[in-house]
Design a protein around this motif. Sequence first.
Motif, PDB file in Angstrom:
ATOM      1  N   ALA A 100       0.820  -1.208   0.000  1.00  0.00           N
ATOM      2  CA  ALA A 100       0.000   0.000   0.000  1.00  0.00           C
ATOM      3  C   ALA A 100       0.854   1.259   0.000  1.00  0.00           C
ATOM      4  O   ALA A 100       0.525   2.251  -0.664  1.00  0.00           O
ATOM      5  CB  ALA A 100      -0.934  -0.004   1.215  1.00  0.00           C
ATOM      6  N   CYS A 101       1.966   1.234   0.731  1.00  0.00           N
ATOM      7  CA  CYS A 101       2.846   2.405   0.764  1.00  0.00           C
ATOM      8  C   CYS A 101       3.469   2.674  -0.602  1.00  0.00           C
ATOM      9  O   CYS A 101       3.692   3.834  -0.971  1.00  0.00           O
ATOM     10  CB  CYS A 101       3.936   2.221   1.815  1.00  0.00           C
ATOM     11  N   PHE A 102       3.756   1.606  -1.343  1.00  0.00           N
ATOM     12  CA  PHE A 102       4.322   1.778  -2.687  1.00  0.00           C
ATOM     13  C   PHE A 102       3.377   2.595  -3.569  1.00  0.00           C
ATOM     14  O   PHE A 102       3.778   3.615  -4.152  1.00  0.00           O
ATOM     15  CB  PHE A 102       4.593   0.412  -3.314  1.00  0.00           C
ATOM     16  N   THR A 103       2.123   2.182  -3.670  1.00  0.00           N
ATOM     17  CA  THR A 103       1.189   2.907  -4.535  1.00  0.00           C
ATOM     18  C   THR A 103       0.762   4.234  -3.924  1.00  0.00           C
ATOM     19  O   THR A 103       0.476   5.186  -4.654  1.00  0.00           O
ATOM     20  CB  THR A 103      -0.039   2.036  -4.841  1.00  0.00           C
ATOM     21  N   ALA A 104       0.732   4.313  -2.590  1.00  0.00           N
ATOM     22  CA  ALA A 104       0.384   5.580  -1.952  1.00  0.00           C
ATOM     23  C   ALA A 104       1.435   6.639  -2.200  1.00  0.00           C
ATOM     24  O   ALA A 104       1.133   7.837  -2.324  1.00  0.00           O
ATOM     25  CB  ALA A 104       0.200   5.375  -0.445  1.00  0.00           C
ATOM     26  N   MET A 105       2.694   6.229  -2.285  1.00  0.00           N
ATOM     27  CA  MET A 105       3.781   7.175  -2.524  1.00  0.00           C
ATOM     28  C   MET A 105       3.933   7.493  -4.004  1.00  0.00           C
ATOM     29  O   MET A 105       4.417   8.566  -4.376  1.00  0.00           O
ATOM     30  CB  MET A 105       5.084   6.597  -1.971  1.00  0.00           C
TER      31      MET A 105
END
Length: 437
Positions: free
Chosen positions: A410-415
């Motif tokens: 989730a952090c990958f796509t959120a960033m």
Amino acid sequence: MNYAGKGASAAETELDRAGLLALSALALLIGGLAGIVGAAYRAALASADRFRGVVIGWAQGEGLLGFVAVVAICAAAAFIAAWMVRRLSPHASGSGIPHVEAVLHGLVPPASFILLPVKFIGGVLAIGSGLALGREGPSVQIGAVIGHLVGVGSGRNWSDCRALLAAGAGAGLATAFNAPMAGAVFVLEELVQKFEHRTALAALAASSTAMATVHFILGDSPELKVPPIDYPEPAIGPLFFILGAALGFLGIFYNWLLFRTLALYDSFARTPVELRAAATGALVGVLAWFAPALVGGGENITQAALMGSQDIFILPFVLMLRFGLGSASYAAGTPGGLFAPMLTLGALAGLFFGVVCGLLLPGLEIQPQAFAVVGMTALFTSAVRAPLTGMVLVTEMTGSAVLLLPMLAACFTAMLAPTVLRCAPIYESLRERLLRR
């Protein structure tokens, strides 16, 4: 053979070793002091929240008089907090993290001792009145002040004072959320934005003694309680990528709304900041009268979201309300941070996403609470652009490491979304705004 050179090198190494040991000892001391102040601050905020609940409970039985009393008390508390900031320590306004970053980058001088009582008392008044602000901002800035004062008082050079200031800030974050590792990671990833051995050592030392002190005073338990969460099955994995992307755009909106609200408040520059804060406090008082559970830092709302106790039909309205309340509270110019309200929004958005997915995909064993936990990390990553801090912070706050892989996805796509769209991280933008004022 140059024996003189060897001797000089050995002497310099011994001197550096002695300096490193002295720096470590001072960092341990700073952590202990930050832990004492941080524990006292948390206890004061808890008392203020209880007092607000008692007052509202009494006032709701008094009709119109009680309503006026609640609104007046909230407005007065916000007024006094803003007055203290303006008259005594302007840098105590808001989170304080942008100011700490500016000091560490050599852009502004360190704050003086007066900031500590202003941040402490003003934060208790502002958050206690019901403004949607986090306790971590004041804790970080208070820790930074303690670190700098100890460094200067012990006669350290600026390099060591800078490391101790950063370590104190990390200790402040650790005490705010019972998250010592997050405090150390926050120093390196967000405050100094590079790995420095001396700073890392000081940050680890300060965070460890800060948490030991807080645990001794307040007890040892995770900040948030979550029900047992199973490791998500592989078929659910893609949903966490989608959640991260959705919260990536939500984080962009969060930053945009905050700065639009700040600009709106700035447009009333002829109105004293105390009156603007009082007006915000009065509006919060009205909301507190009708829905007391929706005001304040939001820890109770986050806890409810993690337990899955929010109604799906109410969730979107609570989410929108907290978005607006958080931006207005921060723009009021009183002491208070962004972390806790942001984590609340992430938990609400993640829970809503998880519930909707459960309804649309009944064949999958979806635990909405898992999406609430991951949502906290994803929104934080999108807005702050500090994924490691977000993952470590939420893991420590919940006491659960089973969701680390979904958090990473989730952090990958959120960033990705804010980075591609070139939206600046929130603290970088706030730091630039601070320097322009």
